[in-house]
Design a protein around this motif. Structure first.
Motif, short mmCIF file in Angstrom:
data_model
loop_
_atom_site.label_atom_id
_atom_site.label_comp_id
_atom_site.label_asym_id
_atom_site.label_seq_id
_atom_site.Cartn_x
_atom_site.Cartn_y
_atom_site.Cartn_z
N THR A 146 -13.37 34.73 -9.03
CA THR A 146 -13.91 36.03 -9.45
C THR A 146 -14.60 36.74 -8.29
O THR A 146 -14.43 37.94 -8.11
CB THR A 146 -14.91 35.85 -10.61
OG1 THR A 146 -14.22 35.21 -11.68
CG2 THR A 146 -15.46 37.17 -11.08
N ARG A 147 -15.35 36.00 -7.49
CA ARG A 147 -16.02 36.58 -6.32
C ARG A 147 -15.01 37.24 -5.37
O ARG A 147 -15.24 38.32 -4.85
CB ARG A 147 -16.78 35.50 -5.55
CG ARG A 147 -18.27 35.65 -5.64
CD ARG A 147 -18.97 34.66 -4.76
NE ARG A 147 -18.84 33.33 -5.34
CZ ARG A 147 -18.97 32.22 -4.68
NH1 ARG A 147 -19.24 32.21 -3.40
NH2 ARG A 147 -18.85 31.07 -5.28
N THR A 148 -13.90 36.58 -5.16
CA THR A 148 -12.90 37.07 -4.23
C THR A 148 -12.08 38.22 -4.82
O THR A 148 -11.78 39.19 -4.13
CB THR A 148 -11.93 35.93 -3.84
OG1 THR A 148 -12.69 34.92 -3.21
CG2 THR A 148 -10.86 36.40 -2.89
N LEU A 149 -11.76 38.12 -6.08
CA LEU A 149 -10.85 39.08 -6.70
C LEU A 149 -11.53 40.29 -7.31
O LEU A 149 -10.89 41.27 -7.64
CB LEU A 149 -10.01 38.36 -7.74
CG LEU A 149 -9.19 37.17 -7.20
CD1 LEU A 149 -8.49 36.46 -8.34
CD2 LEU A 149 -8.21 37.63 -6.15
N ALA A 150 -12.86 40.23 -7.46
CA ALA A 150 -13.60 41.36 -8.05
C ALA A 150 -13.60 42.55 -7.08
O ALA A 150 -13.70 42.36 -5.87
CB ALA A 150 -15.02 40.93 -8.36
N PRO A 151 -13.52 43.77 -7.61
CA PRO A 151 -13.58 44.94 -6.74
C PRO A 151 -14.93 45.02 -6.03
O PRO A 151 -15.96 44.65 -6.61
CB PRO A 151 -13.39 46.12 -7.66
CG PRO A 151 -13.28 45.59 -9.04
CD PRO A 151 -13.37 44.10 -9.00
N ALA A 152 -14.91 45.51 -4.82
CA ALA A 152 -16.16 45.60 -4.03
C ALA A 152 -17.05 46.71 -4.50
O ALA A 152 -16.75 47.66 -5.07
CB ALA A 152 -15.82 45.80 -2.57
#
Length: 66
Positions: A60-66
């Motif tokens: 989730t950390r990697t794939l979540a929008p910034a």
């Protein structure tokens, strides 16, 4: 001489419903934490990024929008 797959990272091709082993090994590394993930415990990966994740939170950390 026979090569053991113990303590050797595998190279995988990640697909939507599983993965294919390209190079034998017993684990992969989490793209976020660097943690070793045994192949039989691998549950989270990104097909688009071709990366493995140790936990749902790491994915989730990697794939979540910034």
């Amino acid at each position: 001489m026979l090569m053991s797959n113990a303590s050797r990272p595998a190279k995988l091709h990640y697909m939507a419903n599983g993965f294919r082993v390209l190079s034998p090994g017993d684990h992969v590394l989490c793209a976020v934490t660097g943690e070793r993930i045994a192949l039989d415990a691998l549950r989270y990966w990104s097909v688009a990024r071709q990366e493995a994740y140790a936990t749902a939170e790491a994915a989730t950390r990697t794939l979540a929008p910034a």
